[in-house]
Design a protein around this motif. Structure first.
Motif, PDB file in Angstrom:
ATOM      1  N   GLU A 129       0.816  -1.214   0.000  1.00 31.37           N
ATOM      2  CA  GLU A 129       0.000   0.000   0.000  1.00 31.37           C
ATOM      3  C   GLU A 129       0.847   1.260   0.000  1.00 31.37           C
ATOM      4  OE1 GLU A 129      -2.758  -0.078   3.197  1.00 31.37           O
ATOM      5  OE2 GLU A 129      -3.956  -1.744   2.378  1.00 31.37           O
ATOM      6  N   ASN A 130       2.023   1.206   0.620  1.00 29.64           N
ATOM      7  CA  ASN A 130       2.897   2.386   0.661  1.00 29.64           C
ATOM      8  C   ASN A 130       3.758   2.537  -0.590  1.00 29.64           C
ATOM      9  OD1 ASN A 130       4.793   0.376   0.956  1.00 29.64           O
ATOM     10  ND2 ASN A 130       5.381   0.910   3.051  1.00 29.64           N
ATOM     11  N   GLY A 131       3.543   1.666  -1.574  1.00 29.32           N
ATOM     12  CA  GLY A 131       4.276   1.756  -2.827  1.00 29.32           C
ATOM     13  C   GLY A 131       5.520   0.895  -2.892  1.00 29.32           C
ATOM     14  N   ARG A 132       6.020   0.479  -1.742  1.00 27.26           N
ATOM     15  CA  ARG A 132       7.199  -0.400  -1.741  1.00 27.26           C
ATOM     16  C   ARG A 132       6.811  -1.771  -2.286  1.00 27.26           C
ATOM     17  NH1 ARG A 132      10.625  -1.064   3.276  1.00 27.26           N
ATOM     18  NH2 ARG A 132      12.294  -1.276   1.731  1.00 27.26           N
ATOM     19  N   LYS A 133       7.805  -2.571  -2.627  1.00 28.19           N
ATOM     20  CA  LYS A 133       7.571  -3.875  -3.237  1.00 28.19           C
ATOM     21  C   LYS A 133       8.191  -4.979  -2.380  1.00 28.19           C
ATOM     22  CE  LYS A 133       8.370  -1.665  -7.729  1.00 28.19           C
ATOM     23  NZ  LYS A 133       9.323  -1.610  -8.865  1.00 28.19           N
ATOM     24  N   ILE A 134       7.551  -6.154  -2.429  1.00 32.98           N
ATOM     25  CA  ILE A 134       8.191  -7.371  -1.937  1.00 32.98           C
ATOM     26  C   ILE A 134       8.522  -8.214  -3.166  1.00 32.98           C
ATOM     27  CG2 ILE A 134       7.949  -9.481  -0.598  1.00 32.98           C
ATOM     28  CD1 ILE A 134       6.124  -8.051   1.287  1.00 32.98           C
ATOM     29  N   VAL A 135       9.800  -8.485  -3.360  1.00 26.65           N
ATOM     30  CA  VAL A 135      10.280  -9.237  -4.517  1.00 26.65           C
ATOM     31  C   VAL A 135      10.539 -10.674  -4.084  1.00 26.65           C
ATOM     32  CG1 VAL A 135      12.071  -9.395  -6.284  1.00 26.65           C
ATOM     33  CG2 VAL A 135      11.319  -7.147  -5.455  1.00 26.65           C
ATOM     34  N   MET A 136       9.835 -11.627  -4.708  1.00 32.40           N
ATOM     35  CA  MET A 136       9.946 -13.038  -4.341  1.00 32.40           C
ATOM     36  C   MET A 136      10.877 -13.745  -5.327  1.00 32.40           C
ATOM     37  SD  MET A 136       5.890 -13.526  -3.516  1.00 32.40           S
ATOM     38  CE  MET A 136       5.055 -12.213  -2.587  1.00 32.40           C
ATOM     39  N   VAL A 137      11.887 -14.389  -4.789  1.00 32.46           N
ATOM     40  CA  VAL A 137      12.981 -14.949  -5.590  1.00 32.46           C
ATOM     41  C   VAL A 137      13.134 -16.439  -5.310  1.00 32.46           C
ATOM     42  CG1 VAL A 137      15.467 -14.804  -6.073  1.00 32.46           C
ATOM     43  CG2 VAL A 137      14.182 -12.728  -5.481  1.00 32.46           C
ATOM     44  N   LYS A 138      13.277 -17.233  -6.361  1.00 32.63           N
ATOM     45  CA  LYS A 138      13.652 -18.645  -6.184  1.00 32.63           C
ATOM     46  C   LYS A 138      15.111 -18.793  -6.584  1.00 32.63           C
ATOM     47  CE  LYS A 138      12.290 -20.409 -10.763  1.00 32.63           C
ATOM     48  NZ  LYS A 138      11.458 -21.396 -11.483  1.00 32.63           N
ATOM     49  N   PHE A 139      15.842 -19.657  -5.875  1.00 36.34           N
ATOM     50  CA  PHE A 139      17.241 -19.897  -6.202  1.00 36.34           C
ATOM     51  C   PHE A 139      17.334 -20.717  -7.491  1.00 36.34           C
ATOM     52  CE2 PHE A 139      17.904 -19.996  -1.346  1.00 36.34           C
ATOM     53  CZ  PHE A 139      17.979 -18.608  -1.309  1.00 36.34           C
ATOM     54  N   THR A 140      18.191 -20.292  -8.395  1.00 36.34           N
ATOM     55  CA  THR A 140      18.457 -21.062  -9.603  1.00 36.34           C
ATOM     56  C   THR A 140      19.850 -21.697  -9.572  1.00 36.34           C
ATOM     57  OG1 THR A 140      19.180 -19.030 -10.726  1.00 36.34           O
ATOM     58  CG2 THR A 140      16.888 -19.717 -11.042  1.00 36.34           C
ATOM     59  N   LEU A 141      20.745 -21.113  -8.776  1.00 36.41           N
ATOM     60  CA  LEU A 141      22.083 -21.685  -8.620  1.00 36.41           C
ATOM     61  C   LEU A 141      22.606 -21.304  -7.238  1.00 36.41           C
ATOM     62  CD1 LEU A 141      24.442 -23.240  -9.886  1.00 36.41           C
ATOM     63  CD2 LEU A 141      25.346 -21.056 -10.715  1.00 36.41           C
ATOM     64  N   ILE A 142      22.805 -22.313  -6.409  1.00 37.68           N
ATOM     65  CA  ILE A 142      23.372 -22.100  -5.075  1.00 37.68           C
ATOM     66  C   ILE A 142      24.093 -23.377  -4.685  1.00 37.68           C
ATOM     67  CG2 ILE A 142      21.188 -22.768  -3.978  1.00 37.68           C
ATOM     68  CD1 ILE A 142      21.913 -20.867  -1.663  1.00 37.68           C
ATOM     69  N   ALA A 143      25.301 -23.248  -4.154  1.00 41.30           N
ATOM     70  CA  ALA A 143      26.072 -24.418  -3.746  1.00 41.30           C
ATOM     71  C   ALA A 143      25.366 -25.111  -2.584  1.00 41.30           C
ATOM     72  CB  ALA A 143      27.484 -23.991  -3.333  1.00 41.30           C
ATOM     73  N   ASP A 144      25.450 -26.447  -2.550  1.00 47.22           N
ATOM     74  CA  ASP A 144      24.791 -27.204  -1.484  1.00 47.22           C
ATOM     75  C   ASP A 144      25.230 -26.718  -0.109  1.00 47.22           C
ATOM     76  OD1 ASP A 144      23.525 -28.671  -3.398  1.00 47.22           O
ATOM     77  OD2 ASP A 144      24.793 -30.444  -3.209  1.00 47.22           O
ATOM     78  N   MET A 145      26.532 -26.440   0.039  1.00 44.65           N
ATOM     79  CA  MET A 145      27.044 -25.989   1.332  1.00 44.65           C
ATOM     80  C   MET A 145      26.410 -24.659   1.731  1.00 44.65           C
ATOM     81  SD  MET A 145      31.011 -25.290   2.425  1.00 44.65           S
ATOM     82  CE  MET A 145      31.198 -23.971   1.208  1.00 44.65           C
ATOM     83  N   GLU A 146      26.211 -23.758   0.755  1.00 40.84           N
ATOM     84  CA  GLU A 146      25.596 -22.463   1.047  1.00 40.84           C
ATOM     85  C   GLU A 146      24.115 -22.627   1.388  1.00 40.84           C
ATOM     86  OE1 GLU A 146      27.610 -20.099   1.374  1.00 40.84           O
ATOM     87  OE2 GLU A 146      29.329 -21.001   0.368  1.00 40.84           O
ATOM     88  N   ARG A 147      23.435 -23.513   0.679  1.00 39.94           N
ATOM     89  CA  ARG A 147      22.021 -23.759   0.973  1.00 39.94           C
ATOM     90  C   ARG A 147      21.846 -24.302   2.396  1.00 39.94           C
ATOM     91  NH1 ARG A 147      17.972 -24.826  -3.039  1.00 39.94           N
ATOM     92  NH2 ARG A 147      19.558 -25.594  -4.484  1.00 39.94           N
ATOM     93  N   GLN A 148      22.752 -25.193   2.807  1.00 37.43           N
ATOM     94  CA  GLN A 148      22.670 -25.748   4.156  1.00 37.43           C
ATOM     95  C   GLN A 148      22.834 -24.671   5.227  1.00 37.43           C
ATOM     96  OE1 GLN A 148      21.740 -28.773   5.005  1.00 37.43           O
ATOM     97  NE2 GLN A 148      21.505 -29.318   2.846  1.00 37.43           N
ATOM     98  N   LYS A 149      23.609 -23.627   4.934  1.00 39.62           N
ATOM     99  CA  LYS A 149      23.756 -22.521   5.882  1.00 39.62           C
ATOM    100  C   LYS A 149      22.416 -21.832   6.105  1.00 39.62           C
ATOM    101  CE  LYS A 149      28.565 -21.566   4.541  1.00 39.62           C
ATOM    102  NZ  LYS A 149      29.468 -20.601   3.850  1.00 39.62           N
ATOM    103  N   LEU A 150      21.657 -21.643   5.024  1.00 39.65           N
ATOM    104  CA  LEU A 150      20.341 -21.020   5.158  1.00 39.65           C
ATOM    105  C   LEU A 150      19.369 -21.929   5.898  1.00 39.65           C
ATOM    106  CD1 LEU A 150      19.923 -19.358   1.643  1.00 39.65           C
ATOM    107  CD2 LEU A 150      20.123 -18.176   3.831  1.00 39.65           C
ATOM    108  N   ILE A 151      19.402 -23.234   5.603  1.00 39.41           N
ATOM    109  CA  ILE A 151      18.516 -24.171   6.287  1.00 39.41           C
ATOM    110  C   ILE A 151      18.831 -24.193   7.775  1.00 39.41           C
ATOM    111  CG2 ILE A 151      17.929 -26.618   6.518  1.00 39.41           C
ATOM    112  CD1 ILE A 151      18.301 -26.835   3.464  1.00 39.41           C
ATOM    113  N   ARG A 152      20.109 -24.166   8.115  1.00 44.95           N
ATOM    114  CA  ARG A 152      20.500 -24.123   9.531  1.00 44.95           C
ATOM    115  C   ARG A 152      19.925 -22.881  10.198  1.00 44.95           C
ATOM    116  NH1 ARG A 152      26.554 -22.562  11.566  1.00 44.95           N
ATOM    117  NH2 ARG A 152      25.974 -22.040  13.720  1.00 44.95           N
ATOM    118  N   TYR A 153      20.035 -21.740   9.517  1.00 43.55           N
ATOM    119  CA  TYR A 153      19.491 -20.498  10.071  1.00 43.55           C
ATOM    120  C   TYR A 153      17.978 -20.610  10.284  1.00 43.55           C
ATOM    121  CZ  TYR A 153      17.906 -15.676  10.360  1.00 43.55           C
ATOM    122  OH  TYR A 153      17.288 -14.521  10.766  1.00 43.55           O
TER     123      TYR A 153
END
Length: 216
Positions: free
Chosen positions: A182-206
């Motif tokens: 409503e205030n004009g700002r946007k929420i941008v929704m992103v899917k990963f297309t390339l991410i190393a397994d080790m990096e993805r696990q860091k996000l899952i841990r978080y």
């Protein structure tokens, strides 16, 4: 109560795309061990199309028990096993997390993390995330920021842990949807297309650390 070997699982996948999230797939449990179910490649109901899964994909699952009762739980992909058939390894839930009430929440959690963004048009900016997960994230951006659906992004996100350590997680992604507030700002929704397994696990841990905090 856990499902048994041979039981069917019915699932949907959180890709950050609302259209994808309502598609239902089914799979059979081929094997299990202490911390995982090994399932066959999921098949889309009605079409028979196989669904390719990736490490970190977040799943909303139910299985049927006696009397036609649906038992729901959330899980995610954390490996594969090649035997007579290729199997997908998904995390076995805690027994008390299995519910007879449907939940559409995936492992994605609300979080305001710093994310550095570079678009295909070489526009660079720093934003704050709205939520994060193993399969994608969403972030806020200003109304005048030029960004479009299906656009490719190259990013890194700053991930802090409870023990005080901080990780920079790089990834490339694709904008699947933009929601204008409503205030004009946007929420941008992103899917990963390339991410190393080790990096993805860091996000899952978080995400699991955050979920534990929410439950407390």
């Amino acid at each position: 109560m856990y499902p048994k070997i041979g039981d069917l699982l019915f699932m949907s996948v959180d890709s950050g795309d609302e259209k994808e999230a309502v598609i239902q797939y089914k799979s059979r449990i081929a094997d299990m061990d202490e911390d995982s179910f090994l399932i066959e490649i999921p098949m889309q109901e009605g079409t028979g199309h196989l669904k390719r899964l990736f490490i970190g994909d977040e799943l909303s699952i139910y299985f049927m028990t006696e009397g036609g009762i649906k038992n729901y739980f959330n899980s995610y992909v954390f490996g594969f096993k090649d035997d007579v058939i290729r199997m997908v390894r998904i995390r076995k839930p805690e027994p008390d997390s299995i519910s007879k009430i449907q939940r559409r929440s995936f492992l994605r959690v609300n979080a305001e993390l710093e994310v550095a963004v570079k678009t295909d048009k070489m526009i660079r900016f720093v934003a704050r995330t709205y939520d994060v997960g193993g399969g994608g994230l969403s972030f806020y951006c200003d109304a005048n920021q030029r960004i479009e659906e299906e656009e490719g992004l190259s990013c890194w996100v700053l991930v802090p842990y409870k023990n005080g350590s901080i990780e920079h997680v790089p990834f490339t992604g694709e904008v699947v949807r933009i929601k204008v507030l409503e205030n004009g700002r946007k929420i941008v929704m992103v899917k990963f297309t390339l991410i190393a397994d080790m990096e993805r696990q860091k996000l899952i841990r978080y995400c699991f650390e955050r979920q534990f905090e929410f439950r407390r």
